[in-house]
Design a protein around this motif. Structure first.
Motif, mmCIF file in Angstrom:
data_model
loop_
_atom_site.group_PDB
_atom_site.id
_atom_site.type_symbol
_atom_site.label_atom_id
_atom_site.label_comp_id
_atom_site.label_asym_id
_atom_site.label_seq_id
_atom_site.Cartn_x
_atom_site.Cartn_y
_atom_site.Cartn_z
ATOM 1 N N THR A 103 0.869 -1.169 0.017
ATOM 2 C CA THR A 103 -0.092 -0.156 0.066
ATOM 3 C C THR A 103 0.680 1.322 -0.111
ATOM 4 N N GLY A 104 2.009 1.191 0.418
ATOM 5 C CA GLY A 104 2.681 2.149 0.477
ATOM 6 C C GLY A 104 2.613 3.070 1.686
ATOM 7 N N GLU A 105 1.807 2.941 2.679
ATOM 8 C CA GLU A 105 1.532 3.502 3.854
ATOM 9 C C GLU A 105 2.832 3.531 4.801
ATOM 10 N N ILE A 106 3.292 4.623 5.350
ATOM 11 C CA ILE A 106 4.504 4.466 6.248
ATOM 12 C C ILE A 106 4.047 5.034 7.552
ATOM 13 N N MET A 107 4.703 4.500 8.751
ATOM 14 C CA MET A 107 4.378 4.818 9.945
ATOM 15 C C MET A 107 5.617 5.423 10.481
ATOM 16 N N VAL A 108 5.727 6.578 11.219
ATOM 17 C CA VAL A 108 6.906 7.171 11.659
ATOM 18 C C VAL A 108 6.753 7.080 13.317
ATOM 19 N N CYS A 109 7.560 6.706 13.896
ATOM 20 C CA CYS A 109 7.271 6.464 15.701
ATOM 21 C C CYS A 109 8.784 7.035 16.060
ATOM 22 N N LEU A 110 8.436 8.158 17.011
ATOM 23 C CA LEU A 110 9.661 8.649 17.663
ATOM 24 C C LEU A 110 9.743 8.107 19.354
ATOM 25 N N VAL A 111 10.820 7.660 19.672
ATOM 26 C CA VAL A 111 10.757 6.965 20.886
ATOM 27 C C VAL A 111 11.599 8.027 21.800
ATOM 28 N N ILE A 112 10.641 8.539 22.615
ATOM 29 C CA ILE A 112 11.158 9.585 23.446
ATOM 30 C C ILE A 112 11.311 9.186 24.995
ATOM 31 N N ASN A 113 12.226 9.955 25.505
ATOM 32 C CA ASN A 113 12.697 9.906 27.063
ATOM 33 C C ASN A 113 11.757 10.845 27.809
ATOM 34 N N ALA A 114 10.368 10.968 27.575
ATOM 35 C CA ALA A 114 9.545 11.965 28.196
ATOM 36 C C ALA A 114 8.219 11.552 27.949
ATOM 37 N N ASP A 115 7.394 12.077 28.647
ATOM 38 C CA ASP A 115 5.710 11.794 28.717
ATOM 39 C C ASP A 115 5.104 12.344 27.336
ATOM 40 N N THR A 116 5.761 13.373 26.778
ATOM 41 C CA THR A 116 5.379 14.061 25.413
ATOM 42 C C THR A 116 6.146 14.671 25.024
ATOM 43 N N LEU A 117 6.088 15.322 23.451
ATOM 44 C CA LEU A 117 6.756 15.830 22.678
ATOM 45 C C LEU A 117 6.239 17.271 22.682
ATOM 46 N N VAL A 118 6.933 18.364 22.982
ATOM 47 C CA VAL A 118 6.252 19.745 23.053
ATOM 48 C C VAL A 118 5.823 20.397 21.905
ATOM 49 N N CYS A 119 6.344 19.745 20.801
ATOM 50 C CA CYS A 119 5.985 20.327 19.452
ATOM 51 C C CYS A 119 5.433 19.090 18.726
ATOM 52 N N SER A 120 4.531 18.270 19.193
ATOM 53 C CA SER A 120 4.047 17.083 18.692
ATOM 54 C C SER A 120 3.146 17.301 17.512
ATOM 55 N N GLU A 121 2.112 18.396 17.673
ATOM 56 C CA GLU A 121 1.151 18.715 16.547
ATOM 57 C C GLU A 121 1.842 19.430 15.398
ATOM 58 N N LYS A 122 2.892 19.948 15.631
ATOM 59 C CA LYS A 122 3.680 20.827 14.885
ATOM 60 C C LYS A 122 4.398 19.814 13.977
ATOM 61 N N PHE A 123 5.098 18.734 14.663
ATOM 62 C CA PHE A 123 5.864 17.701 13.870
ATOM 63 C C PHE A 123 4.920 16.907 13.108
ATOM 64 N N ALA A 124 3.758 16.546 13.600
ATOM 65 C CA ALA A 124 2.708 15.575 12.728
ATOM 66 C C ALA A 124 2.472 16.349 11.424
ATOM 67 N N ARG A 125 1.900 17.574 11.585
ATOM 68 C CA ARG A 125 1.710 18.274 10.525
ATOM 69 C C ARG A 125 2.598 18.717 9.548
ATOM 70 N N GLU A 126 3.918 18.848 9.879
ATOM 71 C CA GLU A 126 4.857 19.237 8.935
ATOM 72 C C GLU A 126 5.313 17.779 8.408
ATOM 73 N N LEU A 127 5.259 16.651 9.153
ATOM 74 C CA LEU A 127 5.826 15.610 8.304
ATOM 75 C C LEU A 127 5.104 15.144 7.494
ATOM 76 N N THR A 128 3.704 15.170 7.719
ATOM 77 C CA THR A 128 2.723 14.666 6.874
ATOM 78 C C THR A 128 2.611 15.428 5.615
ATOM 79 N N ALA A 129 2.880 16.692 5.611
ATOM 80 C CA ALA A 129 2.740 17.643 4.476
ATOM 81 C C ALA A 129 3.735 17.279 3.620
#
Length: 221
Positions: A103-129
């Protein structure tokens, strides 16, 4: 190996293969560290945790290298620090990628040493764009002092929490934590040979033990 095990009469057939020797892996895991004052991803030197910066690998598709380079650039621009094993500080530990061959679908997973990524929404938006085939953007939380790459908790920050691939004519939902053969075409070849040699008639009950996503049992069925 068979002879050493006391089985000298076992006939070992020639190796079966797909003929594909590069870009066949559908999964990549890249450690992230600070090297020379800059955040870098790559691979560990043999028998060490010394990072050799590298965003491409002949066994993996070219798009993996492009995504790794994007993630590192985003981290640098947005002040996301690389994980440091000695101090236990820093956020980004690994970049973990999966791609569905059919299908060509891709998953991107960031392994982090934290409970959240402060810029997660921005990251997802720019990555998928930039990469429209990225249909799943995940975080994995791993705050333990361990060599194990993945922690127990996953968080979806963009798209779905799975990608869909086709194997032996069947469709599978693949989550970040599920086991799935890394060589798609090799798996189809293996399962086809197993199915032929099992010579099932439809009257048997097959037990699919330690089955992962269940690909062998389902292709048999």
């Amino acid at each position: 190996a068979f002879r050493k095990a006391g089985l000298p009469d076992v006939k070992v057939s020639d190796t079966a293969h797909t003929g594909k020797t590069v870009a066949y892996r559908n999964k990549g895991q890249y450690p992230v560290r600070e090297v020379g004052g800059r955040i870098r991803a790559g691979f560990f030197a043999a028998k060490t945790h010394d990072l050799i910066p590298c965003d491409s690998c002949l066994l993996q598709p070219d798009v993996f290298g492009e995504i790794v380079a994007f993630v590192i650039g985003f981290a640098e621009k947005n002040g996301v620090k690389a994980y440091d094993e000695e101090s236990g500080r820093g956020v980004l530990r690994h970049i973990y990628l999966r791609i569905a061959e059919k299908t060509g679908e891709i998953m991107v997973c960031l392994v982090i040493n934290a409970d959240t990524l402060v810029c997660s929404e921005k990251f997802a938006r720019e990555l998928t764009a930039k990469f429209p085939n990225v249909t799943s953007v995940m975080l994995n939380i791993n705050k333990k002092n361990t060599n194990v790459i993945l922690g127990e908790r996953f968080v979806c920050i963009g798209g779905r929490d799975y990608i869909i691939d086709e194997l032996c004519g069947l469709r599978f939902k693949i989550s970040a934590g599920s086991f799935y053969q890394v060589n798609h075409d090799g798996a189809e070849l293996l399962y086809r040979l197993a199915r032929e040699r099992a010579n099932l008639t439809g009257n048997e009950t097959v037990a699919d033990l330690y089955c992962g996503a269940g690909t062998i049992g389902l292709s048999m069925a």
